[in-house]
Design a protein around this motif. Structure first.
Motif: not given
Ligand code: FE2
Ligand code: FE2
Length: 322
Positions: A124-138
């Motif tokens: 869905t969003c490689p640029e965000r989730y290739e680095r980490s599993d979490y973006h909204f949930l911290r």
């Protein structure tokens, strides 16, 4: 409640086993569609949602669907697999062979689910989730350390068995909503890959809910009154956070306002109205009530100390006694 024996559950796990490669990943994600049933998204139950256009609603929905992927990776990888894995390795506990085998299958399937949601997130969003599993949930450092501490004694901090039941029964409800949405909202078709991922997940989770009953009986039932009291307080705190829109939901609408600058002046209203849902029995009846988690609520009924969850924590819970 009809709880199946562990050997029956094991047989069913073998019969229904699937690989995540069975999914048609090559189809990709359709960004013209919603990812998650609209009825389960909190913003759609606020007054300000009426001011969002169809494209803005779709973007919000897609962000929410991605947060759900993160939530599953967190619950399964950081929470359940840690707890069950440590329980499995514990030499202090003399666990029966059928329970050990059930725990092995449980962990194996949760590892597979994590991989499935991770793959969906990255697609869905490689640029965000290739680095980490979490973006909204911290998770804060202190919260993570606390979780690690509790995971070392899963037989003591046994509230996790109840959380497993609560989360996993909700997972089954999520897919029920996918089916309901498909029937009732032909105007708003859902992304086929998201739908398939939630369907496959549900297939295993129906069995995990049954295993959770066994876990509660094996680990919670043997706790004395003091330990039960501590675990009920921990359960109450976790359920309170789980059933009320907070930081994670605020980050979703912040992201929405960045993507749709027209909505920036509405950000304050969106946040305030989302927070207000935490006090709304109507919202909680959608997200967490006997209707969508019947087994969890029926088991709460059987344990008088759980009746204390009624009111302040679970706004829609009325214990059935006798
Ligand atoms: Fe799972
Ligand atoms: Fe599960």
């Amino acid at each position: 409640m009809n709880v199946l024996p562990l050997d029956t559950l094991k047989r069913r796990a073998d019969q229904n086993a699937y690989s995540i490669d069975d999914l048609d990943w090559a189809r990709g994600v359709d960004f013209e569609r919603h990812f998650f049933p609209e009825h389960l998204t909190p913003l759609s139950h606020t007054a300000v949602y009426a001011q969002l256009g169809p494209d803005e609603r779709r973007i919000y929905n897609q962000l929410y669907g991605q947060m759900v992927n993160e939530q599953f990776i967190f619950l399964e990888d950081r929470f359940l697999v840690r707890m069950v894995g440590n329980l499995r390795r514990s030499t202090r506990l003399d666990l029966p062979a059928d329970l050990l085998e059930a725990l092995d299958v449980f962990v194996e399937e949760e590892v597979k689910h994590t991989e499935m949601f991770r793959r969906l997130a990255r697609l869905t969003c490689p640029e965000r989730y290739e680095r980490s599993d979490y973006h909204f949930l911290r998770l804060g450092r202190a919260e993570d350390a606390l979780l690690g501490f509790m995971a070392r004694r899963p037989d003591f901090f046994v509230f996790w068995c109840w959380m497993a039941l609560a989360f996993e029964e909700k997972t089954v409800d999520y897919y029920r909503h996918y089916q309901r949405h498909q029937k009732e909202r032909p105007d708003l078709p859902l992304d086929p890959l998201y739908t398939d991922v939630h369907r496959l997940h549900m297939l295993d989770e129906v069995r995990h809910v049954q295993i959770d009953h066994h876990l509660i009986h094996a680990f919670y039932d043997r706790c004395g009154a003091l330990l039960r009291g501590l675990n009920v307080r921990l359960l109450a705190r976790t359920l309170r956070a789980y059933t009320r829109p907070a930081r994670t939901n605020m980050r979703i609408v912040e992201d929405l306002a960045r993507r749709c600058p027209r909505l920036a002046p509405l950000l304050g209203d969106m946040k305030a109205q989302l927070r207000a849902l935490g006090r709304s029995a109507d919202w909680q009846s959608i997200v967490y009530s006997r209707k969508n988690a019947p087994q969890t609520f029926a088991l709460f009924d059987e344990y008088p100390e759980m009746h204390a969850l009624a009111g302040a924590v679970l706004l829609c819970y009325e214990p059935h006694t006798g």
